[in-house]
Write a protein that holds these residues in place. Structure first.
Motif, mmCIF file in Angstrom:
data_model
loop_
_atom_site.group_PDB
_atom_site.id
_atom_site.type_symbol
_atom_site.label_atom_id
_atom_site.label_comp_id
_atom_site.label_asym_id
_atom_site.label_seq_id
_atom_site.Cartn_x
_atom_site.Cartn_y
_atom_site.Cartn_z
ATOM 1 N N LEU A 1 0.820 -1.207 0.000
ATOM 2 C CA LEU A 1 0.000 0.000 0.000
ATOM 3 C C LEU A 1 0.855 1.258 0.000
ATOM 4 N N GLY A 2 0.234 2.332 -0.439
ATOM 5 C CA GLY A 2 0.920 3.619 -0.417
ATOM 6 C C GLY A 2 0.163 4.596 -1.280
ATOM 7 N N PRO A 3 0.319 5.877 -0.979
ATOM 8 C CA PRO A 3 -0.372 6.888 -1.790
ATOM 9 C C PRO A 3 0.105 6.828 -3.253
ATOM 10 N N ASN A 4 -0.638 7.484 -4.126
ATOM 11 C CA ASN A 4 -0.224 7.548 -5.529
ATOM 12 C C ASN A 4 1.170 8.141 -5.643
ATOM 13 N N GLY A 5 1.973 7.556 -6.496
ATOM 14 C CA GLY A 5 3.305 8.102 -6.733
ATOM 15 C C GLY A 5 4.301 7.807 -5.633
ATOM 16 N N SER A 6 3.962 6.842 -4.747
ATOM 17 C CA SER A 6 4.879 6.563 -3.648
ATOM 18 C C SER A 6 5.959 5.561 -4.053
ATOM 19 N N GLY A 7 5.833 4.948 -5.230
ATOM 20 C CA GLY A 7 6.888 4.057 -5.710
ATOM 21 C C GLY A 7 6.493 2.590 -5.807
ATOM 22 N N LYS A 8 5.192 2.300 -5.701
ATOM 23 C CA LYS A 8 4.767 0.895 -5.745
ATOM 24 C C LYS A 8 5.065 0.259 -7.099
ATOM 25 N N SER A 9 4.629 0.945 -8.162
ATOM 26 C CA SER A 9 4.823 0.343 -9.492
ATOM 27 C C SER A 9 6.296 0.290 -9.865
ATOM 28 N N THR A 10 7.067 1.293 -9.417
ATOM 29 C CA THR A 10 8.509 1.266 -9.680
ATOM 30 C C THR A 10 9.132 0.035 -9.031
ATOM 31 N N THR A 11 8.743 -0.229 -7.762
ATOM 32 C CA THR A 11 9.270 -1.405 -7.070
ATOM 33 C C THR A 11 8.937 -2.667 -7.859
ATOM 34 N N ILE A 12 7.682 -2.755 -8.303
ATOM 35 C CA ILE A 12 7.253 -3.946 -9.033
ATOM 36 C C ILE A 12 8.036 -4.094 -10.330
ATOM 37 N N VAL B 1 -8.861 -10.084 -19.022
ATOM 38 C CA VAL B 1 -7.999 -10.867 -19.911
ATOM 39 C C VAL B 1 -6.691 -11.193 -19.193
ATOM 40 N N ALA B 2 -6.104 -10.175 -18.548
ATOM 41 C CA ALA B 2 -4.833 -10.393 -17.858
ATOM 42 C C ALA B 2 -5.027 -11.256 -16.614
ATOM 43 N N LEU B 3 -6.151 -11.067 -15.921
ATOM 44 C CA LEU B 3 -6.407 -11.856 -14.708
ATOM 45 C C LEU B 3 -6.603 -13.334 -15.047
ATOM 46 N N VAL B 4 -7.375 -13.614 -16.106
ATOM 47 C CA VAL B 4 -7.589 -15.009 -16.514
ATOM 48 C C VAL B 4 -6.252 -15.640 -16.865
ATOM 49 N N ALA B 5 -5.426 -14.914 -17.634
ATOM 50 C CA ALA B 5 -4.124 -15.452 -18.034
ATOM 51 C C ALA B 5 -3.270 -15.738 -16.801
ATOM 52 N N ALA B 6 -3.350 -14.870 -15.780
ATOM 53 C CA ALA B 6 -2.516 -15.047 -14.587
ATOM 54 C C ALA B 6 -3.016 -16.209 -13.726
ATOM 55 N N PHE B 7 -4.310 -16.238 -13.464
ATOM 56 C CA PHE B 7 -4.826 -17.274 -12.561
ATOM 57 C C PHE B 7 -4.850 -18.651 -13.220
ATOM 58 N N ALA B 8 -4.883 -18.703 -14.555
ATOM 59 C CA ALA B 8 -4.874 -20.005 -15.233
ATOM 60 C C ALA B 8 -3.455 -20.552 -15.351
ATOM 61 N N SER B 9 -2.440 -19.722 -15.065
ATOM 62 C CA SER B 9 -1.053 -20.191 -15.149
ATOM 63 C C SER B 9 -0.683 -20.909 -13.864
ATOM 64 N N ASP B 10 0.152 -21.932 -13.998
ATOM 65 C CA ASP B 10 0.597 -22.649 -12.817
ATOM 66 C C ASP B 10 1.924 -22.056 -12.380
ATOM 67 N N VAL B 11 1.863 -21.005 -11.545
ATOM 68 C CA VAL B 11 3.086 -20.309 -11.152
ATOM 69 C C VAL B 11 3.174 -20.209 -9.634
ATOM 70 N N ASP B 12 4.370 -19.906 -9.135
ATOM 71 C CA ASP B 12 4.587 -19.835 -7.689
ATOM 72 C C ASP B 12 4.239 -18.473 -7.121
ATOM 73 N N LEU B 13 4.362 -17.440 -7.952
ATOM 74 C CA LEU B 13 4.228 -16.084 -7.431
ATOM 75 C C LEU B 13 3.333 -15.258 -8.343
ATOM 76 N N LEU B 14 2.379 -14.580 -7.722
ATOM 77 C CA LEU B 14 1.529 -13.671 -8.490
ATOM 78 C C LEU B 14 1.870 -12.255 -8.078
ATOM 79 N N ILE B 15 2.201 -11.398 -9.058
ATOM 80 C CA ILE B 15 2.468 -9.990 -8.767
ATOM 81 C C ILE B 15 1.329 -9.190 -9.384
ATOM 82 N N LEU B 16 0.505 -8.603 -8.524
ATOM 83 C CA LEU B 16 -0.709 -7.947 -8.992
ATOM 84 C C LEU B 16 -0.637 -6.464 -8.631
ATOM 85 N N ASP B 17 -0.629 -5.611 -9.664
ATOM 86 C CA ASP B 17 -0.488 -4.166 -9.447
ATOM 87 C C ASP B 17 -1.843 -3.497 -9.691
#
Lengths: 537, 305
Positions: free
Chosen positions: B36-47, B140-156
């Motif tokens: 969490l963090g206000p807009n422009g606090s650096g969340k997407s940059t970190t991701i 479209v992106a959510l279906v692609a992510a949840f249908a994949s068999d992966v260890d980590l989900l990064i959701l922005d």
């Protein structure tokens, strides 16, 4: 700043145009670099041709001689058009009218699509249309922007020639003819922008019409020496030529241009008034529920294949048409030294037919440089529109992703040059082998342009669009350069200047291999840059 | 438990802007971690640094025990990413894009799971890119992510534009992912979503982590509001440590108290005799707002200087 209705009186049309003034200012502000650069480059090339012709043909006798030989030769007419006057202005008009009108057309198409369909496609139009903006305001603002750009261009051409002491009437006719073709294709682009949902497709459709107009004019001029062929009259670029600037101006031809502009504008406005924002007349059909695309490479091909097909068809058709007029190259009237000299500078040492074929393959090569720049810069477009981010978040390396588009660009250039060569040979009727070799020998130079564009993209992404500047410079040096007697070092700036002149000339492996190696090094440099840098976000 | 993500002292600047200024982040394997963090606090940059799209100026980052920049491709086989603003190709159908993303993660999507997800998210996979609405592009992106068999989900901010029904579907998908032992990093502004899904949260501000822990731990750091009706007028409440916004009207008392100082306040109240008492724990909104307000105050001080 408020959006004020343009022309406040409460006529029924004024509401449709509300906000045009503000949108026009927005468009001019957004294009404050692009339009001046276009106008200066196109207008400047007229001035530089006038300047170097004044030095090159400094006596009336020399001018009459070159005018006679150029006008009498059908293949020179195919490239530039008939000569209507042997004055300095007349020669400038002969050399520049087709090329300049085509450039004005491309400038106009870019301006119009950028401010109409591109705005809708990106969704920006929604927010703009939610303000006090009339339904016809965006199209009007776009056409006015194009009108301003073309008017300034006409002014620059007219003033440039008049300043060199040429008759004002002729200068004005040349300026108006060139800018008129620009406005005509601005309206063609406006129609295309209504027909399709994709800005890319709208640009492609308009560019195809411009290309067809150029080829029609070339074929018509090859068969007649006064621009009276039906083919020439079918081409709007042929109309600009038939204004006959400096050769007893035929002002009524400008009225034909104006009429065609008006008709197209009416069609565009009719279409624009009849559709929803963001929608088009060519409907999108549903696609498959399951996909077969499985790699970055296949995605690159899928995204670019339409463009590759279009270029392939265009090169094949242009090849066949130019091949068909090749026989006329031997019809040189008299044994004119100057024509031969210019031809040899363009084409090579041997027979005139070979020289003509060499000039044509060279021209196809120059145009193919545009293809490779457009195809390589698709990488940049994908990255800046944020579609690359989720791809690279998959198990796809940057290099693999870039490689997909590079293969399309480099292999695609081989494909279209081969088709251009085959078309030439088919149209000409023989010599398939040597003509194909002549077409393929252009490739190393095309690749250097592509490689340089990719290096810019990979290492200096902010300067990536300068790739178009590289293509423009190469095109100008190759097209206008030979007749200007430019110093060898200047002509040598273009990779095309180092290629052996085929067919007819001697095959030289050294420059071919060297250019290929340079292209490979440029691509490697681009890949290294792409690997190290941040993604544009 | 092993760590799925460890980030320490991450710095990243763009020209003069310091997007990340020593950010720390730890995500345990198998947890749903709110970011969490206000807009422009650096969340997407970190991701984007975690995805190897940006290269950090300094600091250390590890994803599933590997380096996000140099092992990017290998790592991306094991993670799925959903951006907050999905852009599609206008001439590709949703179904084609889902399969493309699946294959680009290094394997074919399980057909049954793909079909199930498309049904649950009520997506029409035959439509072309341009014709999808904002919410449907997200799907479209959510279906692609949840249908994949992966260890980590990064959701922005994955649910921007989704309707409340779809929001519920999204939440149950995240819960199922956790039940199967997946790790989820969820950046979101929808606090109810964070509250119901996240095991732990990190709050960042101006490129720095300011709070991290479970919601219970974070609540402990904030104030509880207390309203009481007393038998007699209260005595000495104002002198107690950690009491704020005290409002006494005769025998009615309203106050805010720092949660770890609650005990002393209650003793003082019972000394006067309690007729009725309402005590409200701090909500996540209050927790979050406090950071926003701190932000405003710090900003104001900076201006004053």
């Amino acid at each position: 700043m408020t959006a004020v209705a343009w022309g406040a009186p409460a006529r029924s049309g004024s509401r449709q145009l509300a906000g045009t003034n503000t949108l026009l200012r927005l468009a001019l502000r957004r294009d404050r670099i692009m339009i001046p650069v276009w106008v200066l480059v196109v207008g400047g090339s007229f001035a530089s041709v006038t300047g170097s012709f004044a030095k090159l043909y400094d006596t009336a006798a020399k001018r009459a001689d070159v005018a006679h030989s150029m006008g009498a030769n059908s293949s020179m007419r195919a490239l530039y058009g008939p000569v209507f006057s042997d004055s300095l202005g007349g020669l400038t008009a002969w050399r520049m009218v087709g090329f300049g009108a085509a450039l004005a057309a491309v400038m106009s198409l870019v301006i119009v699509v950028r401010h109409t369909r591109e705005e809708e496609e990106t969704g920006r139009q929604e927010l703009i249309s939610s303000a006090v903006v009339g339904r016809r305001a965006p199209l009007t603002a776009a056409l006015l922007t194009a009108l301003i750009a073309n008017a300034v261009l006409a002014l620059m051409i007219t003033a440039g020639l008049a300043k060199s002491g040429e008759p004002e009437a002729g200068s004005l006719a040349l300026g108006l003819g060139t800018a008129g073709v620009g406005m005509l294709f601005a309206c063609t682009a406006a129609i295309a922008a209504q027909l399709t949902e994709s800005a890319r497709l709208a640009k492609g459709m308009t560019a195809a019409v411009i290309g067809a107009a150029f080829v029609l004019k070339a074929a018509g001029d090859a068969s007649t020496d006064d621009g009276s062929s039906v083919l020439t009259w079918l081409s709007p670029i042929g109309w600009a030529e038939n204004v006959r600037a400096f050769g007893g101006e035929r002002w009524w031809v400008l009225l034909v241009l104006a009429g065609a502009i008006a008709v197209q504008a009416v069609v565009a406005y009719r279409l624009a008034g009849r559709r929803d924002v963001g929608m088009s007349f060519l409907p999108t059909r549903p696609g498959p529920a399951d996909g077969a695309l499985g790699s970055a490479g296949s995605l690159a091909w899928r995204l670019q294949r339409g463009s590759v097909y279009g270029w392939s068809a265009g090169f094949l058709a242009a090849g066949v048409i130019f091949g068909g007029i090749t026989g006329g190259a031997a019809d040189l009237v008299g044994d004119n030294e100057q024509a031969r000299e210019i031809f040899e500078r363009m084409g090579g040492q041997s027979g005139l037919t070979d020289a003509f074929l060499a000039a044509m393959t060279g021209m196809l090569g120059l145009v193919a440089a545009l293809f490779i720049v457009a195809t390589v810069l698709r990488l940049h477009g994908e990255e800046t529109s944020q579609r690359t981010e989720p791809l690279l978040a998959g198990a796809v390396g940057r290099l693999r992703w870039a490689a997909g588009h590079l293969v399309v660009a480099f292999a695609g250039s081989v494909l279209i040059m081969s088709l251009g060569g085959v078309g030439l040979a088919v149209g000409y009727g023989h010599d398939l082998g040597p003509i194909l070799v002549a077409a393929l020998v252009q490739l190393p130079a095309i690749w250097v342009v592509g490689g340089l564009t990719f290096l810019l993209y990979g290492a200096f992404p902010k300067a990536a669009v300068a790739g178009w500047g590289v293509a423009g410079l190469v095109l100008a040096l190759g097209w206008i350069g030979p007749a200007l007697d430019l110093p060898r070092t200047v002509l040598g700036l273009s990779p095309f200047g180092h290629l052996p002149k085929l067919p007819g000339g001697e095959m030289a492996w050294t420059p071919v291999l060297l250019l290929t190696a340079i292209a490979a090094a440029l691509v490697a440099g681009g890949l290294a840059g792409l690997r190290r840098r941040d993604l544009t976000t | 438990m092993t760590k799925a993500i460890t980030v320490s002292g991450l710095h990243k600047s763009f020209g003069r802007t310091h997007a990340l200024d020593g950010l720390d982040l730890t995500v345990e394997t198998g947890e749903v971690h709110g970011f969490l963090g206000p807009n422009g606090s650096g969340k997407s940059t970190t991701i984007r640094v975690l995805l190897g799209l940006l290269r950090a100026d300094s600091g250390a980052a590890q994803l599933l025990g590997k380096d996000p920049w140099s092992d990017a491709v290998e790592l991306h086989r094991r993670l799925a990413y959903v951006p907050g603003d999905v852009t599609l190709w206008r001439n590709l159908s949703g179904g084609e894009v889902i399969d493309l993303y699946g294959r680009l993660r290094g394997g074919r999507l399980d057909r049954a799971r793909r079909t199930e997800m498309i049904e649950r998210f009520e997506l029409d996979p035959t439509k072309k890119g341009r014709t999808y609405s904002k919410g449907n592009r997200q799907k479209v992106a959510l279906v692609a992510a949840f249908a994949s068999d992966v260890d980590l989900l990064i959701l922005d901010e994955p649910t921007s534009g989704l309707d409340p029904l779809m929001e519920e579907v999204f939440q149950s998908c995240v819960e199922e992912a956790r039940d199967r032992g997946r790790t989820v990093l969820l950046s979101s502004h929808i606090l109810s979503e964070v509250e119901s899904l996240c095991d732990r949260v990190s709050i960042i501000r101006k490129g720095r982590t300011v709070e991290t822990g479970s919601l219970a731990e974070l609540r402990h750091l904030t104030r509880t509001s207390v309203t009481a009706e007393l038998a007699a007028a209260p005595n000495g409440l104002a002198k107690l440590p950690g009491v704020h916004d005290l409002d006494i009207e005769g025998r009615r008392v309203k106050l805010q108290v720092e949660t770890d100082k609650l005990d002393a306040v209650l003793r003082s109240l019972t000394a006067s005799g309690v007729r009725s008492l309402v005590s409200t724990p701090p909500t996540l909104e209050e927790l979050f707002l406090r950071h926003y307000q701190d932000d405003v105050r710090i900003g104001a001080e900076a201006v004053a200087r």
